[in-house]
Design an enzyme around this catalytic site. Structure first.
Site, PDB file in Angstrom:
ATOM      1  N   ALA A 122       0.821  -1.220   0.000  1.00  0.00           N
ATOM      2  CA  ALA A 122       0.000   0.000   0.000  1.00  0.00           C
ATOM      3  C   ALA A 122       0.855   1.271   0.000  1.00  0.00           C
ATOM      4  O   ALA A 122       1.939   1.261   0.576  1.00  0.00           O
ATOM      5  CB  ALA A 122      -0.908   0.014   1.224  1.00  0.00           C
ATOM      6  N   PRO A 123       0.386   2.330  -0.637  1.00  0.00           N
ATOM      7  CA  PRO A 123      -0.922   2.514  -1.291  1.00  0.00           C
ATOM      8  C   PRO A 123      -1.015   1.960  -2.710  1.00  0.00           C
ATOM      9  O   PRO A 123      -2.050   2.124  -3.352  1.00  0.00           O
ATOM     10  CB  PRO A 123      -1.098   4.031  -1.292  1.00  0.00           C
ATOM     11  CG  PRO A 123       0.301   4.553  -1.380  1.00  0.00           C
ATOM     12  CD  PRO A 123       1.160   3.592  -0.599  1.00  0.00           C
ATOM     13  N   GLY A 124       0.031   1.336  -3.234  1.00  0.00           N
ATOM     14  CA  GLY A 124      -0.128   0.654  -4.508  1.00  0.00           C
ATOM     15  C   GLY A 124       0.568   1.272  -5.702  1.00  0.00           C
ATOM     16  O   GLY A 124       0.358   0.833  -6.839  1.00  0.00           O
ATOM     17  N   LYS A 126       3.599   0.977  -6.659  1.00  0.00           N
ATOM     18  CA  LYS A 126       4.449   0.005  -7.356  1.00  0.00           C
ATOM     19  C   LYS A 126       3.650  -1.190  -7.843  1.00  0.00           C
ATOM     20  O   LYS A 126       3.966  -1.766  -8.879  1.00  0.00           O
ATOM     21  CB  LYS A 126       5.622  -0.407  -6.456  1.00  0.00           C
ATOM     22  CG  LYS A 126       6.504   0.783  -6.124  1.00  0.00           C
ATOM     23  CD  LYS A 126       7.684   0.434  -5.290  1.00  0.00           C
ATOM     24  CE  LYS A 126       8.392   1.678  -4.792  1.00  0.00           C
ATOM     25  NZ  LYS A 126       7.590   2.460  -3.805  1.00  0.00           N
ATOM     26  N   GLU A 144      -0.685  -6.340   2.083  1.00  0.00           N
ATOM     27  CA  GLU A 144      -0.555  -5.160   2.943  1.00  0.00           C
ATOM     28  C   GLU A 144      -1.166  -5.488   4.304  1.00  0.00           C
ATOM     29  O   GLU A 144      -2.279  -5.989   4.381  1.00  0.00           O
ATOM     30  CB  GLU A 144      -1.262  -3.953   2.304  1.00  0.00           C
ATOM     31  CG  GLU A 144      -1.426  -2.742   3.196  1.00  0.00           C
ATOM     32  CD  GLU A 144      -0.123  -2.183   3.763  1.00  0.00           C
ATOM     33  OE1 GLU A 144       0.864  -2.039   3.029  1.00  0.00           O
ATOM     34  OE2 GLU A 144      -0.108  -1.901   4.992  1.00  0.00           O
ATOM     35  N   ASP A 171      -0.279  -9.862   7.387  1.00  0.00           N
ATOM     36  CA  ASP A 171       1.132  -9.629   7.693  1.00  0.00           C
ATOM     37  C   ASP A 171       1.943 -10.546   6.775  1.00  0.00           C
ATOM     38  O   ASP A 171       1.774 -11.767   6.822  1.00  0.00           O
ATOM     39  CB  ASP A 171       1.378  -9.964   9.177  1.00  0.00           C
ATOM     40  CG  ASP A 171       2.780  -9.573   9.612  1.00  0.00           C
ATOM     41  OD1 ASP A 171       3.737  -9.762   8.829  1.00  0.00           O
ATOM     42  OD2 ASP A 171       2.925  -9.073  10.739  1.00  0.00           O
ATOM     43  N   ASP A 187       9.361  -3.631  -0.998  1.00  0.00           N
ATOM     44  CA  ASP A 187       9.551  -2.180  -0.825  1.00  0.00           C
ATOM     45  C   ASP A 187       9.278  -1.922   0.658  1.00  0.00           C
ATOM     46  O   ASP A 187       8.169  -1.580   1.041  1.00  0.00           O
ATOM     47  CB  ASP A 187       8.555  -1.440  -1.732  1.00  0.00           C
ATOM     48  CG  ASP A 187       8.731   0.064  -1.684  1.00  0.00           C
ATOM     49  OD1 ASP A 187       9.885   0.527  -1.667  1.00  0.00           O
ATOM     50  OD2 ASP A 187       7.710   0.770  -1.656  1.00  0.00           O
ATOM     51  N   CYS A 238      12.973   3.733   1.252  1.00  0.00           N
ATOM     52  CA  CYS A 238      13.129   5.180   1.045  1.00  0.00           C
ATOM     53  C   CYS A 238      14.035   5.727   2.147  1.00  0.00           C
ATOM     54  O   CYS A 238      13.819   6.828   2.650  1.00  0.00           O
ATOM     55  CB  CYS A 238      11.790   5.891   0.951  1.00  0.00           C
ATOM     56  SG  CYS A 238      10.739   5.711   2.390  1.00  0.00           S
TER      57      CYS A 238
HETATM   58  N1  SAM Z   1       5.166  -0.152  -2.164  1.00  0.00           N
HETATM   59  C1  SAM Z   1       4.222   0.856  -1.705  1.00  0.00           C
HETATM   60  C2  SAM Z   1       3.949   1.796  -2.849  1.00  0.00           C
HETATM   61  O1  SAM Z   1       4.780   1.960  -3.747  1.00  0.00           O
HETATM   62  O2  SAM Z   1       2.873   2.403  -2.882  1.00  0.00           O
HETATM   63  C3  SAM Z   1       4.750   1.562  -0.465  1.00  0.00           C
HETATM   64  C4  SAM Z   1       5.029   0.595   0.659  1.00  0.00           C
HETATM   65  S1  SAM Z   1       5.424   1.384   2.198  1.00  0.00           S
HETATM   66  C5  SAM Z   1       7.082   1.771   1.996  1.00  0.00           C
HETATM   67  C6  SAM Z   1       5.501   0.003   3.257  1.00  0.00           C
HETATM   68  C7  SAM Z   1       4.144  -0.638   3.566  1.00  0.00           C
HETATM   69  O3  SAM Z   1       4.391  -1.849   4.284  1.00  0.00           O
HETATM   70  C8  SAM Z   1       3.220   0.172   4.450  1.00  0.00           C
HETATM   71  O4  SAM Z   1       1.982   0.349   3.793  1.00  0.00           O
HETATM   72  C9  SAM Z   1       3.054  -0.693   5.698  1.00  0.00           C
HETATM   73  O5  SAM Z   1       1.753  -0.602   6.274  1.00  0.00           O
HETATM   74  C10 SAM Z   1       3.296  -2.070   5.149  1.00  0.00           C
HETATM   75  N2  SAM Z   1       3.749  -3.099   6.108  1.00  0.00           N
HETATM   76  C11 SAM Z   1       4.517  -2.926   7.205  1.00  0.00           C
HETATM   77  N3  SAM Z   1       4.747  -4.105   7.792  1.00  0.00           N
HETATM   78  C12 SAM Z   1       4.134  -5.059   7.049  1.00  0.00           C
HETATM   79  C13 SAM Z   1       4.025  -6.462   7.141  1.00  0.00           C
HETATM   80  N4  SAM Z   1       4.599  -7.121   8.149  1.00  0.00           N
HETATM   81  N5  SAM Z   1       3.322  -7.136   6.208  1.00  0.00           N
HETATM   82  C14 SAM Z   1       2.725  -6.446   5.192  1.00  0.00           C
HETATM   83  N6  SAM Z   1       2.776  -5.101   5.055  1.00  0.00           N
HETATM   84  C15 SAM Z   1       3.480  -4.421   5.966  1.00  0.00           C
END
Ligand code: SAM
Length: 295
Positions: A122-124, A126, A144, A171, A187, A238
């Site tokens: 999220a938010p999607g 990629k 997510e 998770d 990511d 990031c």
């Molecule tokens: N790739 C996304 C994009 O380009 O829009 C951005 C991702 S952001 C850097 C990291 C995401 O990982 C967050 O939305 C967070 O809620 C989620 N997250 C954190 N721990 C997680 C887990 N254990 N399993 C799945 N998602 C997780």
């Protein structure tokens, strides 16, 4: 906001880490870059539009292309709101996205029919870019954990017309060990040390860094487990801190690093050979990308 006021908001522990990793001179430049606002940038969504449609639909806005990616555009002097009011944006023909954040999916290089996991999606931005790059023909699973962010992911996947995407609100560390993917994008959640700017309040802390480092290692280990032999994993953050980048990658034993070619016009910081660490500046956010192969 003046540079001086803004610099005072950077935690001393972060400034020290940057100086230790990159040297005083570079770290001063990084701190100055954190004080700059970047222009709005976006990606054409090839599932719904093309460059000609962008030029017609956004004829009132002055645009230029980024050198590293034909679908990336830079709009100097326009606000996000101006874009949000256009039909092209509302129809999902474009996606507002930072330039650096467009790099990891390019290195995943999704192809038709491949099974691809976007592990923390999220938010999607990629997920939808992966779908567009494969012409809507890759079999993408986007995971997510956060419920609210998951809804945002679902909304964006639908709006961008990304078919063949399976959405999982869980998770990623608990994904079934029976899944196997050709390619994985991790990511990872990170301390955000690369994306500090006057309009992003500074959330960085040593406590957050510590939490992210442990989560990143657990997610990397799980990603490795879910890859098919011969499969590839793109790891990105990031952040520009080596604890979250090179050291995270080194924590994964038995993988081979696939060297990445520096993309045209992208400013880079020194990083482990074959990986990319994008330098934050007036156009790019700080970002790290590495590509690994499972034997
Ligand atoms: N790739 C996304 C994009 O380009 O829009 C951005 C991702 S952001 C850097 C990291 C995401 O990982 C967050 O939305 C967070 O809620 C989620 N997250 C954190 N721990 C997680 C887990 N254990 N399993 C799945 N998602 C997780």
């Amino acid at each position: 906001m003046s540079d001086i006021v803004f610099k005072n908001e950077i935690p001393a522990a972060l400034a020290q880490k940057l100086a230790a990793q990159f040297g005083e001179e570079t770290s001063e430049k990084l701190l100055a870059a954190f004080g700059r606002e970047r222009p709005v940038t976006f990606r054409v969504n090839r599932l719904k539009a093309d460059a000609a449609r962008v030029e017609r639909g956004l004829s009132d806005i002055s645009l230029r292309r980024a050198a590293f990616y034909e679908d990336a555009f830079i709009a100097e002097g326009a606000s996000e709101r101006e874009f949000e009011e256009t039909a092209l944006y509302q129809e999902g023909g474009i996606y507002l996205q930072s330039l650096s954040s467009m790099l990891p999916p390019l290195f995943v290089a999704p192809e038709a029919g491949e099974s691809i996991l976007d592990m923390t999606a999220a938010p999607g931005g990629k997920t939808t870019q992966l779908a567009a790059l494969s012409g809507g023909s890759a079999l993408i699973t986007a995971c997510e954990r956060d419920r609210f962010r998951f809804e945002r992911l679902k909304y964006n996947v639908e709006k961008q017309g990304a078919g063949r995407v399976t959405l999982l609100n869980e998770d990623a560390r608990s994904l079934s060990p029976y899944f196997r993917f050709d390619k994985i994008l991790l990511d990872a959640p990170c301390s955000g040390s690369g994306i500090i700017s006057p309009s992003h309040s500074v959330k960085w802390s040593e406590k957050l860094l510590f939490k992210c480092v442990s989560l990143q290692r657990a997610l990397l280990k799980k990603a490795y487990e879910l890859l098919k032999p011969g499969g590839t994993l793109v790891y990105s953050t990031c952040s520009i801190l080596r604890e979250e980048n090179e050291e995270a990658v080194a924590s994964l034993k038995g993988v081979r690093l696939i060297p990445l070619a520096p993309p045209a016009g992208v400013p880079l910081l020194p990083s482990l050979q074959g990986t990319l660490c994008v330098a934050p500046d007036g156009l790019f956010e700080g970002f790290f990308v590495a590509k690994l192969k499972k034997p």
